[in-house]
Design a protein around this motif. Structure first.
Motif, PDB file in Angstrom:
ATOM      1  N   ARG A 196       0.839  -1.198   0.000  1.00  0.00           N
ATOM      2  CA  ARG A 196       0.000   0.000   0.000  1.00  0.00           C
ATOM      3  C   ARG A 196       0.876   1.251   0.000  1.00  0.00           C
ATOM      4  NH1 ARG A 196      -4.044  -1.931   4.905  1.00  0.00           N
ATOM      5  NH2 ARG A 196      -5.711  -2.801   3.584  1.00  0.00           N
ATOM      6  N   VAL A 197       1.888   1.247   0.853  1.00  0.00           N
ATOM      7  CA  VAL A 197       2.744   2.418   1.017  1.00  0.00           C
ATOM      8  C   VAL A 197       3.701   2.568  -0.155  1.00  0.00           C
ATOM      9  CG1 VAL A 197       4.467   3.510   2.499  1.00  0.00           C
ATOM     10  CG2 VAL A 197       2.524   2.295   3.522  1.00  0.00           C
ATOM     11  N   VAL A 241     -12.977   0.890   4.335  1.00  0.00           N
ATOM     12  CA  VAL A 241     -13.423  -0.414   3.832  1.00  0.00           C
ATOM     13  C   VAL A 241     -12.212  -1.272   3.480  1.00  0.00           C
ATOM     14  CG1 VAL A 241     -14.609  -1.598   1.953  1.00  0.00           C
ATOM     15  CG2 VAL A 241     -15.664   0.395   3.031  1.00  0.00           C
ATOM     16  N   ALA A 242     -11.235  -0.664   2.815  1.00  0.00           N
ATOM     17  CA  ALA A 242     -10.026  -1.409   2.460  1.00  0.00           C
ATOM     18  C   ALA A 242      -9.248  -1.838   3.700  1.00  0.00           C
ATOM     19  CB  ALA A 242      -9.140  -0.566   1.545  1.00  0.00           C
ATOM     20  N   LEU A 243      -9.153  -0.932   4.686  1.00  0.00           N
ATOM     21  CA  LEU A 243      -8.357  -1.215   5.874  1.00  0.00           C
ATOM     22  C   LEU A 243      -9.018  -2.232   6.791  1.00  0.00           C
ATOM     23  CD1 LEU A 243      -7.193   2.398   6.887  1.00  0.00           C
ATOM     24  CD2 LEU A 243      -5.940   0.712   5.535  1.00  0.00           C
ATOM     25  N   THR A 244     -10.324  -2.128   6.959  1.00  0.00           N
ATOM     26  CA  THR A 244     -11.001  -2.964   7.955  1.00  0.00           C
ATOM     27  C   THR A 244     -11.809  -4.103   7.339  1.00  0.00           C
ATOM     28  OG1 THR A 244     -13.033  -1.627   8.016  1.00  0.00           O
ATOM     29  CG2 THR A 244     -11.212  -0.925   9.431  1.00  0.00           C
ATOM     30  N   GLY A 245     -12.008  -4.068   6.022  1.00  0.00           N
ATOM     31  CA  GLY A 245     -12.790  -5.116   5.364  1.00  0.00           C
ATOM     32  C   GLY A 245     -11.959  -5.992   4.463  1.00  0.00           C
ATOM     33  N   VAL A 246     -11.400  -5.423   3.416  1.00  0.00           N
ATOM     34  CA  VAL A 246     -10.687  -6.217   2.421  1.00  0.00           C
ATOM     35  C   VAL A 246      -9.473  -6.909   3.029  1.00  0.00           C
ATOM     36  CG1 VAL A 246      -9.579  -6.210   0.160  1.00  0.00           C
ATOM     37  CG2 VAL A 246     -11.431  -4.594   0.637  1.00  0.00           C
ATOM     38  N   GLY A 247      -8.641  -6.144   3.737  1.00  0.00           N
ATOM     39  CA  GLY A 247      -7.431  -6.721   4.304  1.00  0.00           C
ATOM     40  C   GLY A 247      -7.696  -7.813   5.320  1.00  0.00           C
ATOM     41  N   PHE A 253      -5.409   2.364  -3.692  1.00  0.00           N
ATOM     42  CA  PHE A 253      -4.072   1.852  -3.399  1.00  0.00           C
ATOM     43  C   PHE A 253      -4.074   0.971  -2.153  1.00  0.00           C
ATOM     44  CE2 PHE A 253      -2.544   6.071  -5.406  1.00  0.00           C
ATOM     45  CZ  PHE A 253      -2.741   5.553  -6.676  1.00  0.00           C
ATOM     46  N   ALA A 254      -4.996   1.234  -1.223  1.00  0.00           N
ATOM     47  CA  ALA A 254      -5.090   0.405  -0.025  1.00  0.00           C
ATOM     48  C   ALA A 254      -5.727  -0.946  -0.319  1.00  0.00           C
ATOM     49  CB  ALA A 254      -5.890   1.133   1.053  1.00  0.00           C
ATOM     50  N   ALA A 255      -6.681  -0.979  -1.237  1.00  0.00           N
ATOM     51  CA  ALA A 255      -7.384  -2.228  -1.543  1.00  0.00           C
ATOM     52  C   ALA A 255      -6.609  -3.110  -2.514  1.00  0.00           C
ATOM     53  CB  ALA A 255      -8.763  -1.912  -2.120  1.00  0.00           C
TER      54      ALA A 255
END
Length: 213
Positions: free
Chosen positions: A17-18, A104-110, A165-167
């Protein structure tokens, strides 16, 4: 003033992500590999930067100022986007939408993909109910993303953002969840579109030569 950036990470979705955002912003940075399979994230020099013992960690050093140490991928993304005025709107509905889809990306997808990776791949014992639950959670998240991407080209709307970029690095690990992206065609098209970006491709190759199975 010159800012020097140093990324501590491994070939993990959270590190990517980073590194993707750093590449997309065109920022110079150096990398120290932290092999999580060898538990190097618990080395004293890493714990001194992040007592939680996790990567990624980004250290920024600017002439005349104390080092800025950032950890947690979402916090790093927000910091970089705000500092450089890209991929995160400054105010209004667009900013709210970007932050919501980032979460959503941080707490769901990952977490859903990581849980599936554990129960379907890493766990020494793989009870059927745990595997079924993990698959169901991934299915729910993927169908949620697919519905959103049926309406807009990017998660936060018309423009690419840190939410994408997070997802992306976690969707890139859909094999961990034994997931076929063809089941969610809008998500598959988004994934293919992002994968064509030079910054995304470069960020996904950090650290150089490292592969995480």
């Amino acid at each position: 003033m010159t800012t020097r950036r140093h990324l501590y990470g491994w070939a993990t979705p959270n590190t990517h992500r980073v590194s993707i955002l750093l590449e997309e912003l065109g920022l110079p940075y150096s990398v120290t590999g932290v092999n999580i399979r060898a538990r190097e994230q618990f080395a004293p020099e890493i714990l001194a930067l992040n007592p939680f013992g996790k990567v990624p960690i980004l250290v920024e050093e600017t002439d005349g100022a104390p080092p800025l140490v950032l950890f947690e991928s979402g916090a790093i993304l927000i910091h970089l986007a705000e500092a450089h005025g890209r991929f995160l709107p400054g105010a209004g509905v667009a900013r709210a939408d970007t932050l919501a889809w980032l979460m959503v990306a941080l707490t769901g997808v990952g977490p859903a993909t990581a849980q599936a990776h554990h129960w379907l791949g890493l766990a020494p014992e793989k009870p059927d109910p745990a595997q079924a639950y993990a698959r169901a959670v991934v299915d729910r998240v993927y169908r949620f993303l697919d519905g959103r991407l049926a309406e807009v080209p990017y998660l936060a709307g018309t423009d690419i953002s840190i939410a994408d970029f997070a997802a992306y690095p976690w969707v890139a690990r859909h094999g961990w969840a034994e997931r076929d992206l063809a089941e969610t065609p809008h998500l598959a098209a988004w994934f293919a579109r992002l994968g064509q970006r030079p910054g995304v491709r470069a960020g996904m190759a950090v650290p150089e030569g490292v592969v995480l199975a």
